[in-house]
Scaffold this active site. Sequence first.
Site, short mmCIF file in Angstrom:
data_model
loop_
_atom_site.label_atom_id
_atom_site.label_comp_id
_atom_site.label_asym_id
_atom_site.label_seq_id
_atom_site.Cartn_x
_atom_site.Cartn_y
_atom_site.Cartn_z
N CYS A 1 0.82 -1.22 0.00
CA CYS A 1 0.00 0.00 0.00
C CYS A 1 0.86 1.28 0.00
CB CYS A 1 -0.95 0.01 1.19
SG CYS A 1 -2.05 -1.40 1.23
N HIS B 1 -2.82 7.27 2.05
CA HIS B 1 -3.33 5.95 1.66
C HIS B 1 -4.66 5.72 2.37
CE1 HIS B 1 -3.92 1.79 1.03
NE2 HIS B 1 -3.63 1.45 2.28
N ASN C 1 -10.03 -0.01 -0.02
CA ASN C 1 -8.57 0.11 -0.01
C ASN C 1 -8.05 -0.49 -1.32
OD1 ASN C 1 -5.83 -0.34 0.33
ND2 ASN C 1 -6.01 -1.02 2.46
#
Length: 342
Positions: free
Chosen positions: A128, A269, A299
Amino acid sequence: MSAAAMGSTNQTGRTKIGIRMLGTGMSVPPRVMTNQDLAKLVDTSDDWISQRTGIRERRVAAPGVTVRHLAVEAARQAVQNAGIDPKQLDMLILATTRPEMVCPSTAARVVAEIGASPAGALDVNAVCSGFVYALNVGASMIQSGAMRTVAVLGADVMSAFLDWKDRGTCILFGDGAAGVILTASDDPEQGCLRQTMGSDGNQWQHLYCPRSAQDIPPNDTIFSGAFETMQMNGREIYRFAVATLQGEIDRALDAMGLKPSDLAMIISHQSNSRIMESARQRLGLPPEKLYINIDRYGNTSSASVPICLHELWQAGRLKAGDLVLFVALGGGLTWASSLWRI
Ligand code: ACO
């Protein structure tokens, strides 16, 4: 124009080269999967997911659609919005958690398909944190004078490696791609002002995707039984994410002698809206200064930061001169930040 002609010279005698963001692009699959849809697959509810994570829906790629397909679409759009010919690209860096194949790099095929050959091509995997790592690498290539125009992308098809029976993980992720075109600027004060990249591989076992039994860590308590799918210790990741997000923001502000209010935007993020909200409230920033779109995309791993950047760019919410802090954290464990004057 040569690098020397474009920038001023700093105290070490080295030419300072600025960086301009020329344009962005984005691609998400058309299929929307809502929390209600997920509640038909696993024992969960819209209330549980939205209250704990902020996610309401995510995009899910059709079978056969890979990270390359999404990355090509996002890259083409970014090149078009930047108003450049793809042949002007010197390099394309693609952050992805899972490339299409181990060989070739996905970036090499993206370069070819958008007509940018013979530009350099590089896949980056920091899960990520990947896009912010890639942004830092691209910025450094330009600042060094080695490259003039670089495409930086983040793309992931997380749905392809989720255990759709594991309610602890399958509710969190979505698919997407986005990116930005960077080019050398004749204003040395424009571009990346500070960057960080870090990792703690001692904590890898809190988020991993095992290929076989030998990848399962000793004393593991989280493996769902499905290989090639994401395994996660949600509470440990949550703790790490809260501390790291806040720590990275504080360190960036301290290092540059800035107050939180000096930032025009934090582009974080998108792991969990509670994690981002707690960081924002602690800094005393209004909601519009920390962009959140996790409600619509979940996500998307490497793609989450550039999707935010693209939406903000398209909405005209980033102006020349704005200070913008990119920050991300993820599997590895990894983290990265990048402070920019747009
Ligand atoms: N629906 C309903 N109940 C659920 C679900 C679900 N989808 N998932 C877990 N539960 C249950 C658990 O079984 C548990 O039940 P129990 O109390 O009877 O044992 C209860 O809900 C609480 O479970 P926790 O895991 O403690 O829930 P928590 O409040 O920690 O929330 C979550 C879980 C949302 C995953 C949270 O830990 C989190 O967001 N962690 C960060 C994860 C993350 O961001 N991962 C992304 C990859 S890494 C990154 O992007 C940084």
